[in-house]
Scaffold this active site. Structure first.
Site, PDB file in Angstrom:
ATOM      1  N   GLU A 146     -29.834   8.463  -9.947  1.00  0.00           N
ATOM      2  CA  GLU A 146     -29.475   8.350  -8.542  1.00  0.00           C
ATOM      3  C   GLU A 146     -28.370   9.361  -8.228  1.00  0.00           C
ATOM      4  OE1 GLU A 146     -31.678   6.527  -6.771  1.00  0.00           O
ATOM      5  OE2 GLU A 146     -30.543   4.713  -6.367  1.00  0.00           O
ATOM      6  N   LYS A 202      -8.060  -2.533  12.886  1.00  0.00           N
ATOM      7  CA  LYS A 202      -8.420  -1.150  12.551  1.00  0.00           C
ATOM      8  C   LYS A 202      -9.507  -1.130  11.473  1.00  0.00           C
ATOM      9  CE  LYS A 202      -6.521   3.378  11.571  1.00  0.00           C
ATOM     10  NZ  LYS A 202      -5.347   4.214  11.367  1.00  0.00           N
ATOM     11  N   SER A 211       0.822  -1.205   0.000  1.00  0.00           N
ATOM     12  CA  SER A 211       0.000   0.000   0.000  1.00  0.00           C
ATOM     13  C   SER A 211       0.855   1.255   0.000  1.00  0.00           C
ATOM     14  CB  SER A 211      -0.878   0.010   1.252  1.00  0.00           C
ATOM     15  OG  SER A 211      -1.731  -1.096   1.262  1.00  0.00           O
TER      16      SER A 211
END
Lengths: 260, 411
Positions: free
Chosen positions: B290, B246, B222
């Site tokens: 939407e 987390k 990441s």
């Protein structure tokens, strides 16, 4: 540079908000009424909804279907099974007999509410070209919901009481029905309620305001019969999730304790 | 990146060891979700990938149950949805979860996309990771659009009519393409049938691309709020238990907000007109999609030319594919980009303004506003980003993640 950009973004959002406010002013908003079914702990006022059913049955049902509901659903409204069986049996339902021949038989609990017209074309033909809308989900199908339905039923203004300006602006004639809350104001449905139109068994006075509020309570229930279940479940689910979130946070803090 | 946490795992359970020797799924889980070295400095924005994954699973689970009770026929679709609501045990709950789940899936994904943009997660070596993400976003849009058609209310029908008609803007073959999409000469039963089939199919395609997205993520690991690469074990923590816990907290907290809408405001995100059965002879006063499509809808209407509008709308997503190369700055995180940081927030404001433009009828004030906002959107990506990367002077980067984390603690 920084300040310039921030103020630019701010100015843009203020402009947008202003435009939203201007756009909103044009519409007539139905007055807000406090409903028994509002809020996370809301329930339907059974007495009002039962009176409302009477108004539907004796007034609205002449033109408006309620096709998503079956007679059995009325038990949820607090009526006894015997009462509901009686109500169902008053209707003559088209069916086939054992030999396959068409017959009319008394209604049963499992039958859907009988419709006032054989089909949409017949409903339209009998009402000047446009079929009266089905009322099964009408409270959900209109902006403003219950407030709008209630306002519409009480919002008729007789031709004599209109100002010349209103007559001119909306091109109202003597044959039109003027309603304060209907978009465009000219509505095909004549004022359906007048004081004393029905007689309540519980002795409640049948003013237009009262009948309108009762039938709106009934239609709100018809649109969403599971609302009480939804609210009850929701309170429990959210309490559970809040406790779980608190515990997860504690676990997370504990796990991370040596890394902070 | 080599795992700093060392040797391949040894399984004490004989069955697990036997299976793992032949099909190393347990080693895989151990490597990718347990010991996987993850930067230690994530903020809560990094929860939204996990949240989006949970929403995807929830949408598929509720969707399968709904599909078993739904009838894709123009005469029965509306009633079958009402029947799910009224007569199927807990059907109202499944339906409320699914229809609000779509909105919350988009909320999670929009935050996830913003996170990627703000912290430069799309930059080398994560370009393909980003592109796979944009593919997922496109697939989600197609799935959500077709799902909204299924209840066969007024907005379902007219939304489908407006959006499919966009393809008629294609020169020469446009109308033939539209007829082919419809399976006839208007939006009708064949359209509803194929939309249902595709609405069931595409989520599984999304699952596949999400799989690739995760594989690509786990090659280089990441990104993080500082946008600098971890330099050693002191900069990372194992994925489990640090980020499983987390993410667990983040998912539950998100679910609280989701539950408020599901149980107390189930129709807040929807449009009342969709409780009116579809009627091809009556056009609603305002056809609106939407909420999650509104910014793109505004771009579509902002261009005073049909083909131009369609190109603008698709172009708004196409530029996202090019983002890794449009951004010329070598610094990833906006934390160290003093000018771009503010332009990033202006872009968010611009998209929100576009959303309001899309929600309102294209008249008066809204027309110029939507045009300015549309121009700004493209200006940001095509002109601002390439130039800013060259002229902006980034702040000095910290020497390592651990360094920055510990300094912050002292300071």
């Amino acid at each position: 540079m920084r300040k310039l950009l921030v103020s630019g973004a701010l100015a843009l959002s203020v402009l947008a908000a202003g435009a939203v406010a201007i756009a909103a002013e044009k519409e007539v908003h139905p007055p807000h009424k406090h409903w028994h079914f509002q809020g996370p702990f809301g329930t339907y006022d059974r007495a009002a909804a039962q009176r409302g059913f009477q108004v539907y049955k004796e007034v609205c049902a002449a033109c408006h279907s309620l096709r998503m509901l079956s007679y059995r659903n009325l038990v949820d409204l607090g009526l006894t099974e015997a009462q509901v069986k009686g109500i169902a049996a008053e209707a003559q339902i088209a069916d086939l007999n054992d030999d396959g021949a068409p017959v009319d038989r008394p209604g049963k609990l499992s039958d859907p509410f009988k419709r006032p017209y054989a089909n949409d074309a017949a409903a339209a033909a009998a009402n000047g070209g446009k079929a009266p809308p089905d009322l099964s989900v009408i409270v959900k199908a209109r902006e403003g919901g219950a407030d709008y339905i209630h306002a519409l039923l009480t919002g008729y203004v007789p031709f004599e009481k209109l100002t010349p300006a209103q007559i001119k602006e909306f091109e109202v004639t003597k044959d039109d029905n003027y309603n304060t809350y209907f978009p465009g104001h000219k509505i095909a449905m004549p004022a359906p309620l007048v004081d004393g139109k029905v007689t309540y068994v519980d002795g409640t006075k049948t003013t237009v305001e009262q009948m309108s509020s009762d039938v709106t309570e009934f239609l709100a229930w018809a649109s969403e019969p599971h609302l009480e279940d939804r609210n009850r479940t929701g309170v429990r689910v959210i309490l559970f999730l809040l406790v779980l979130a608190g515990m997860m946070y504690a676990v997370k803090r504990q796990v991370w304790a040596d890394k902070h | 990146m080599a795992s700093p946490h060392g040797a391949p795992p040894v399984f004490n359970n004989k069955v697990i060891a036997w299976i793992d020797h032949r099909l190393p799924i347990f080693s895989y889980i151990e490597k990718e979700y347990h010991t996987f070295p993850t930067p230690r400095n994530f903020n809560y924005f990094w929860n939204f990938g996990a949240i989006a994954t949970v929403m995807l699973v929830l949408m598929i689970a509720t969707g399968i149950v709904l599909a078993t009770n739904y009838t894709p026929h123009v005469l029965m679709a509306f009633d079958s949805v009402e029947r799910i609501d009224r007569d199927v045990p807990q059907g109202w709950l499944i339906r409320d979860l699914h229809m609000n789940g779509a909105s919350f899936f988009f909320i999670a994904v929009y935050v996830h996309i913003f996170r990627g943009m703000y912290y430069g997660s799309y930059k080398a070596p994560r370009e393909l990771l980003w592109i796979l993400g944009v593919v997922i976003f496109l697939l989600m849009m197609a799935t959500a659009f077709m799902g909204y058609v299924l209840p066969w209310g007024q907005m379902s029908f007219w939304g489908a009519t407006v959006i499919t008609n966009l393809f008629s803007a294609i020169p020469v073959v446009g109308q033939s393409v539209v007829d082919w999409l419809w399976g006839g000469f208007s939006v009708d039963n064949p359209t509803l049938n194929r939309f249902f089939a595709l609405h069931y199919l595409l989520p599984f395609v999304i699952v596949g691309v999400v799989g690739l997205h995760v594989v690509a993520l786990h090659v280089h690991g990441s990104n993080n709020p500082l946008g600098i690469d971890p330099k050693g074990p002191q900069d990372t923590v194992p994925f489990h238990p640090y980020y499983t816990m987390k993410d667990g907290f983040g998912v539950i907290a998100f679910m609280v907000v989701f539950a408020v809408f599901v149980f107390f405001l189930p129709d807040y995100m929807g449009h009342p007109d969709n409780y009116i059965p579809a009627n091809p002879l009556v056009t609603p006063a305002h056809i609106v999609p939407e909420w999650y499509f509104l910014p793109f809808y505004a771009i579509l209407r902002a261009v005073p030319d049909k083909l131009g509008g369609v190109l603008g709308m698709f172009g708004a997503i196409a530029v996202l594919f090019l983002l890794p190369w449009l951004d010329t700055s070598r610094v990833r995180s906006c934390t160290f980009r003093p000018i771009y940081k503010w332009f990033m927030l202006v872009l968010v404001a611009d998209v929100v303004i576009l959303g309001f433009c899309g929600a309102n009828p294209p008249e008066g004030f809204w027309v110029p506003l939507s045009r300015v906002a549309t121009l700004y959107y493209f200006f940001h990506f095509i002109i601002l980003l390439p130039i800013l990367g060259k002229i902006e002077r980034p702040l000095p980067l910290p020497s390592s993640i651990a360094d920055a984390v510990l300094k912050k603690k002292v300071g």
